[in-house]
Enzyme design. Structure first.
Site, PDB file in Angstrom:
ATOM      1  N   CYS A 141      -3.233 -18.247  13.729  1.00  9.21           N
ATOM      2  CA  CYS A 141      -3.096 -17.683  14.710  1.00  9.21           C
ATOM      3  C   CYS A 141      -2.895 -18.249  16.105  1.00  9.21           C
ATOM      4  CB  CYS A 141      -4.347 -16.476  14.831  1.00  9.21           C
ATOM      5  SG  CYS A 141      -4.344 -15.244  13.650  1.00  9.21           S
ATOM      6  N   ASP A 192      -7.911   3.179   9.948  1.00  5.25           N
ATOM      7  CA  ASP A 192      -7.599   2.690   8.597  1.00  5.25           C
ATOM      8  C   ASP A 192      -9.038   2.797   7.840  1.00  5.25           C
ATOM      9  OD1 ASP A 192      -5.820   0.946   6.666  1.00  5.25           O
ATOM     10  OD2 ASP A 192      -5.127   0.200   8.775  1.00  5.25           O
ATOM     11  N   LYS A 215      -3.783   4.616   6.557  1.00  2.40           N
ATOM     12  CA  LYS A 215      -4.129   4.884   8.014  1.00  2.40           C
ATOM     13  C   LYS A 215      -4.080   6.299   8.112  1.00  2.40           C
ATOM     14  CE  LYS A 215      -1.778   1.168  10.060  1.00  2.40           C
ATOM     15  NZ  LYS A 215      -1.038   0.609   8.811  1.00  2.40           N
ATOM     16  N   ARG A 255       0.801  -1.399   0.066  1.00  3.89           N
ATOM     17  CA  ARG A 255       0.100   0.085   0.032  1.00  3.89           C
ATOM     18  C   ARG A 255       0.895   1.229   0.018  1.00  3.89           C
ATOM     19  NH1 ARG A 255      -3.925  -0.857   4.532  1.00  3.89           N
ATOM     20  NH2 ARG A 255      -4.814  -2.331   2.953  1.00  3.89           N
ATOM     21  N   TYR A 256       1.990   1.147   0.695  1.00  5.11           N
ATOM     22  CA  TYR A 256       2.801   2.294   0.914  1.00  5.11           C
ATOM     23  C   TYR A 256       4.000   2.093  -0.079  1.00  5.11           C
ATOM     24  CZ  TYR A 256      -0.149   3.216   4.760  1.00  5.11           C
ATOM     25  OH  TYR A 256      -1.297   3.296   5.404  1.00  5.11           O
ATOM     26  N   CYS A 303     -11.485  -9.398  15.348  1.00  9.13           N
ATOM     27  CA  CYS A 303     -10.413  -9.504  14.484  1.00  9.13           C
ATOM     28  C   CYS A 303     -10.775  -8.686  12.936  1.00  9.13           C
ATOM     29  CB  CYS A 303      -9.873 -10.851  14.189  1.00  9.13           C
ATOM     30  SG  CYS A 303      -8.693 -11.224  12.811  1.00  9.13           S
ATOM     31  N   ARG A 307       7.111  -0.092   2.086  1.00 11.79           N
ATOM     32  CA  ARG A 307       6.890  -1.003   2.969  1.00 11.79           C
ATOM     33  C   ARG A 307       5.857  -2.075   2.445  1.00 11.79           C
ATOM     34  NH1 ARG A 307       4.385   3.100   6.862  1.00 11.79           N
ATOM     35  NH2 ARG A 307       4.461   4.347   5.214  1.00 11.79           N
ATOM     36  N   CYS A 351      -9.107 -13.663  17.835  1.00 11.76           N
ATOM     37  CA  CYS A 351      -9.633 -12.363  18.722  1.00 11.76           C
ATOM     38  C   CYS A 351     -11.157 -12.171  17.994  1.00 11.76           C
ATOM     39  CB  CYS A 351      -8.775 -11.294  18.305  1.00 11.76           C
ATOM     40  SG  CYS A 351      -6.913 -11.799  18.546  1.00 11.76           S
ATOM     41  N   ASP A 387     -11.810  -1.813  13.003  1.00  9.86           N
ATOM     42  CA  ASP A 387     -12.174  -1.735  11.719  1.00  9.86           C
ATOM     43  C   ASP A 387     -13.560  -2.487  11.725  1.00  9.86           C
ATOM     44  OD1 ASP A 387      -9.523  -0.800  10.856  1.00  9.86           O
ATOM     45  OD2 ASP A 387      -8.701  -2.729  11.303  1.00  9.86           O
ATOM     46  N   ARG A 431      -9.050  -9.309  10.194  1.00  6.88           N
ATOM     47  CA  ARG A 431      -8.909 -10.424   9.153  1.00  6.88           C
ATOM     48  C   ARG A 431      -9.786 -11.423   9.441  1.00  6.88           C
ATOM     49  NH1 ARG A 431      -2.828  -8.669   8.547  1.00  6.88           N
ATOM     50  NH2 ARG A 431      -2.978  -6.793   7.352  1.00  6.88           N
TER      51      ARG A 431
HETATM   52  C1  LIG Z   1      -0.470  -0.645   8.715  1.00  4.79           C
HETATM   53  C2  LIG Z   1       0.003  -0.856   7.257  1.00  4.79           C
HETATM   54  C3  LIG Z   1       1.585  -0.690   7.154  1.00  4.79           C
HETATM   55  C4  LIG Z   1       2.337  -0.523   8.199  1.00  4.79           C
HETATM   56  O1  LIG Z   1       2.170   0.964   8.627  1.00  4.79           O
HETATM   57  P1  LIG Z   1       3.116   1.729   9.832  1.00  4.79           P
HETATM   58  O2  LIG Z   1       2.274   3.132   9.627  1.00  4.79           O
HETATM   59  O3  LIG Z   1       4.612   1.928   9.093  1.00  4.79           O
HETATM   60  O4  LIG Z   1       2.967   1.008  10.783  1.00  4.79           O
HETATM   61  C5  LIG Z   1       2.014  -1.033   6.061  1.00  4.79           C
HETATM   62  N1  LIG Z   1       1.213  -1.613   5.128  1.00  4.79           N
HETATM   63  C6  LIG Z   1       0.111  -1.871   5.154  1.00  4.79           C
HETATM   64  C7  LIG Z   1      -0.818  -2.232   3.952  1.00  4.79           C
HETATM   65  C8  LIG Z   1      -0.744  -1.339   6.471  1.00  4.79           C
HETATM   66  O5  LIG Z   1      -2.058  -1.455   6.528  1.00  4.79           O
HETATM   67  S1  SF4 Z   2      -6.419  -9.717  15.327  1.00  4.72           S
HETATM   68 FE1  SF4 Z   2      -6.956 -11.451  13.909  1.00  4.72          FE
HETATM   69  S2  SF4 Z   2      -5.164 -11.775  12.972  1.00  4.72           S
HETATM   70 FE2  SF4 Z   2      -4.634 -10.666  14.613  1.00  4.72          FE
HETATM   71  S3  SF4 Z   2      -3.964 -12.243  16.235  1.00  4.72           S
HETATM   72 FE3  SF4 Z   2      -6.170 -11.640  16.296  1.00  4.72          FE
HETATM   73  S4  SF4 Z   2      -7.319 -13.459  15.212  1.00  4.72           S
HETATM   74 FE4  SF4 Z   2      -5.077 -13.354  14.473  1.00  4.72          FE
END
Ligand SMILES: *Cc1c(COP(=O)(O)O)cnc(C)c1O
Ligand code: SF4
Length: 354
Positions: free
Chosen positions: A111, A316, A323, A98-99, A118, A102, A115, A279, A120
């Site tokens: 996992c 997000d 974010k 996305r960025y 969660c 990174r 959670c 989220d 995801r």
């Molecule tokens: C949150 C996130 C990151 C990391 O973001 P930081 O602000 O550097 O912690 C990198 N890629 C994606 C897709 C993310 O959602």
């Molecule tokens: S938030 Fe979701 S992905 Fe993260 S540890 Fe919990 S269950 Fe796993």
């Protein structure tokens, strides 16, 4: 078998097992059956032991034990609330990019526990999201070809659910890419199953430095003596520790709990990094806290905690737009348009900028 593997193997993932530990009324049990048909459950024995069984409103229980309200799915809730799979940012299965600098790499969807809030949940514990060695190799190739990528973040699932051998291979493969300057691991294992932080794991991670481990604790009670002891191994080997947490109703949606969490983290040598606004994943509306409350809590942390212990409160944006900070704005203008600075006690002081 190592302690963490034992913990993992003995995790509670069906209701009959859960009922032996936590009493459920027949009605609740019937309702939870339906919840478990939609969303997976997994709780380690270690974590179950932390739950106050007599308190149905126990915050740790809320994060781990399914709740009837998860069957309520709102229109704006989705399987992929932050757009990790938006094709603009999801070049291949193992990566979200996305960025520019990174990427996220997903070694495993498994996992340490599931959670209830969660983001995801479509992925967590879903074998359809398992990544083969070939798919991982495609991930390395993608990163090799993108020389603007300087950080690889292992995310998931929980990357530390991978075995030591596989993790070592992943880290070594990434380390070989010259433009990858630093690595990061996002993990909730220190909360679900801190025994994962074996001496051998610490050895593997240390060799991949600079590497930062971002833990996921939401409540001070998750920082048990055991968790703190295992975290110290990482810290003492020179690995930077940060924490991200999620603002959750009935868990940590008060200034008191956030301050308690902040101090518990600092005492464990972990710097609070992010406080995520929840989220919109399916079936999580009962955890939602409004942003005004979130900002007020964050405002009150200022002055009550060392400055470095205050996390960034972030949202997000749905759809994969990244974010944004939700910081409380202490600098505003009064009715005459003059600049005023608000003290942490809510008094306004005039401030002349230039
Ligand atoms: C949150 C996130 C990151 C990391 O973001 P930081 O602000 O550097 O912690 C990198 N890629 C994606 C897709 C993310 O959602
Ligand atoms: S938030 Fe979701 S992905 Fe993260 S540890 Fe919990 S269950 Fe796993």
């Amino acid at each position: 078998m190592s302690e963490w593997r034992k913990q993992d193997k003995n995790s509670v993932s069906d209701l009959d097992e859960l009922k032996k530990v936590i009493s459920l009324s027949p009605n609740e049990s019937e309702q939870l059956e339906k919840v478990c048909n939609i969303f997976r459950m997994k709780i380690t024995r270690y974590y179950l032991n932390l739950i106050d069984k007599k308190d149905p409103l126990d915050p740790l229980r809320k994060m781990a034990v399914p709740h009837v309200k998860e069957r309520v799915i709102k229109k704006d809730e989705s399987d992929d609330p932050i757009g990790d799979e938006n094709t603009d940012h999801h070049p291949i299965k193992a990566i979200t990019h996305r960025y520019p600098d990174r990427v996220l790499l997903y070694p495993t969807p498994e996992c340490g526990g599931h959670c209830r809030y969660c983001f995801r949940r479509r992925m967590a514990g879903n074998s359809g999201y398992r990544v083969s060695e070939n798919e991982l190799a495609a991930g390395y190739d993608y990163i090799k070809k993108n020389d603007a990528v300087h950080e690889v973040i292992l995310s998931g699932g929980d990357p530390l659910m991978s075995g030591d051998y596989r993790l070592k291979e992943i880290l070594e493969s990434l380390r070989k890419i010259p433009h990858v300057w630093t690595l990061r691991i996002h993990t909730r294992m220190p909360a679900w199953n801190p025994f994962r932080i074996t001496e051998r794991l610490v050895g593997i991670l240390s060799k991949a430095k600079p590497l930062c481990v971002v833990t996921h604790f939401n409540h001070a009670r998750e920082l048990t003596d055991i968790a703190v002891k295992y975290l110290a191994r990482l810290r003492d080997s020179g690995i930077m520790l940060l924490n991200q947490s999620v603002l959750l109703k009935g868990v940590n949606d008060s200034t008191y709990e956030q301050i308690r969490l902040g101090w518990a983290l600092i005492r464990a040598g972990v710097k609070p990094y992010y406080l995520h606004h929840l989220d919109k994943a399916k079936g999580t509306s009962h955890f939602r806290v409004d942003m005004t409350t979130g900002k007020q809590i964050q405002k009150q942390m200022r002055g009550a905690l060392p400055g470095y212990a205050i996390p960034h409160y972030v949202l997000d944006i749905p759809g994969g737009y990244g974010k944004i900070p939700l910081e409380y704005d202490f600098l505003t203008t009064d009715e005459k348009g003059r600049c005023v600075a608000e003290t942490r006690f809510g008094e306004f002081r005039p401030y002349q900028e230039l």
